[in-house]
Write a protein that holds these residues in place. Structure first.
Motif, PDB file in Angstrom:
ATOM      1  N   GLY A  94       0.755  -1.305   0.106  1.00  0.00           N
ATOM      2  CA  GLY A  94      -0.021   0.087  -0.029  1.00  0.00           C
ATOM      3  C   GLY A  94       0.816   1.197  -0.121  1.00  0.00           C
ATOM      4  O   GLY A  94       2.206   1.229   0.300  1.00  0.00           O
ATOM      5  N   SER A  95       0.260   2.317  -0.194  1.00  0.00           N
ATOM      6  CA  SER A  95       0.906   3.716  -0.371  1.00  0.00           C
ATOM      7  C   SER A  95       0.167   4.767   0.003  1.00  0.00           C
ATOM      8  O   SER A  95      -1.262   4.649   0.178  1.00  0.00           O
ATOM      9  CB  SER A  95       1.390   3.948  -1.639  1.00  0.00           C
ATOM     10  OG  SER A  95       0.325   4.057  -2.541  1.00  0.00           O
ATOM     11  N   GLY A  96       0.805   5.803   0.546  1.00  0.00           N
ATOM     12  CA  GLY A  96       0.167   7.127   1.002  1.00  0.00           C
ATOM     13  C   GLY A  96       1.106   8.173   1.211  1.00  0.00           C
ATOM     14  O   GLY A  96       2.188   8.178   0.687  1.00  0.00           O
ATOM     15  N   VAL A  97       0.576   9.318   1.868  1.00  0.00           N
ATOM     16  CA  VAL A  97       1.692  10.440   2.186  1.00  0.00           C
ATOM     17  C   VAL A  97       1.171  10.525   3.636  1.00  0.00           C
ATOM     18  O   VAL A  97       0.231  10.525   4.437  1.00  0.00           O
ATOM     19  CB  VAL A  97       0.887  11.911   1.446  1.00  0.00           C
ATOM     20  CG1 VAL A  97       1.690  12.944   1.990  1.00  0.00           C
ATOM     21  CG2 VAL A  97       0.959  11.587  -0.014  1.00  0.00           C
ATOM     22  N   LEU A  98       2.469  10.632   4.568  1.00  0.00           N
ATOM     23  CA  LEU A  98       2.575  10.569   5.859  1.00  0.00           C
ATOM     24  C   LEU A  98       1.860  12.172   6.264  1.00  0.00           C
ATOM     25  O   LEU A  98       2.191  13.060   5.687  1.00  0.00           O
ATOM     26  CB  LEU A  98       3.927  10.607   6.302  1.00  0.00           C
ATOM     27  CG  LEU A  98       4.540   9.303   6.063  1.00  0.00           C
ATOM     28  CD1 LEU A  98       6.102   9.317   6.421  1.00  0.00           C
ATOM     29  CD2 LEU A  98       4.064   7.978   6.567  1.00  0.00           C
TER      30      LEU A  98
END
Length: 268
Positions: A94-98
């Motif tokens: 999964g991926s995202g923005v902290l």
């Protein structure tokens, strides 16, 4: 861990006289697919609770469908345990923005950085068990109970890749563990009629700050009495739930993985 393993092996041999009665050797093999829906958190060298990465809300790990293969061997020799083997791969990305600074390994990933989290939890189950023949005899073959020790070997790999938006710096920190975990094992099969079985299985261990258990519940349709070939095919559908609360070698996690499954197999 060593003490638990010794106690588990000792408990098996207490039931050495309770191995399955009879004179036939039974084999069972099955393969199918299982849904894996993760939730909870994972962390590596956390300093505070803010370093825990929520696999759904932070990393957006998606659900997976993976293969599941199982093998079972039963024999009439009283002192030697029966054996079950199983293999299940498990990997989520999964991926995202902290939204905050997160310490993972030896690096602090800054807020607003892009990142990708990969978690692998492949496992091999080796189960040594005994049937309890007095239950089978008392129920005229309608209920079969298994009791023993399951050693689950988990191949864990957690990797966090991040890119700092301000500097463009790319950082990758990972941790791999191969961890054999001994678990108490209990399973039962209820067979109201020869063609239908209700199955349940439970594995559990708790030690130090670790708690690990899983259970399955399934419905099996058997071909017993319907065909005369040595191979007796069956199909099985059910539900599996797993909880892994782990604090080992700088890795801390509290994961829940659940979902339905479907298997096809043969008994002979």
């Amino acid at each position: 861990m060593k003490r638990i393993a010794v106690l588990g092996v000792g408990s098996i041999f207490l039931f050495a006289g309770s191995s399955k009665a009879g004179f036939l050797i039974d084999f069972e093999a099955s393969v199918g697919a299982i849904q894996q829906k993760p939730s909870g958190y994972v962390s590596y060298k956390p300093i505070s609770d803010t370093d825990k990465i929520d696999v759904k809300n932070d990393a957006h790990l998606g659900n997976k469908t993976k293969p599941w293969a199982k093998f079972k061997f039963e024999h009439p020799i009283p002192i030697i345990p029966n054996i079950k083997l199983a293999y299940m791969p498990m990997k989520f990305d999964g991926s995202g923005v902290l939204t905050r600074n997160i310490n993972w390994g030896n690096y602090t990933y800054k807020a607003n950085a892009d990142y990708n989290l990969s978690v692998k939890l492949d496992r091999v189950d080796t189960t040594l068990y005994y049937n309890l023949p007095f239950i089978n005899t008392a129920t005229a073959g309608k209920l079969d109970v298994e009791l023993g020790l399951n050693v689950r070997t988990i191949m864990f790999d957690g990797k966090l890749n991040g890119t700092d938006k301000n500097t463009g710096q790319k950082v990758s920190e990972s941790k791999s563990i191969t961890l054999p975990i001994p678990m108490g094992h209990l399973a039962a099969e209820i067979k109201p009629i020869n063609q239908v079985s209700l199955l349940g299985e439970f594995n559990y261990i708790g030690y130090n700050k670790n708690t690990y258990y899983d259970y399955t519940a399934g419905l099996r349709l058997n071909s017993h009495g319907l065909i005369s070939t040595p191979l007796k095919p069956f199909i099985e559908v059910g539900y599996r739930y797993e909880k892994l609360k782990l604090d080992e070698k700088d890795v801390k996690s509290d994961l829940k993985i659940k979902g339905g499954y479907a298997l096809v197999g043969v008994r002979f």
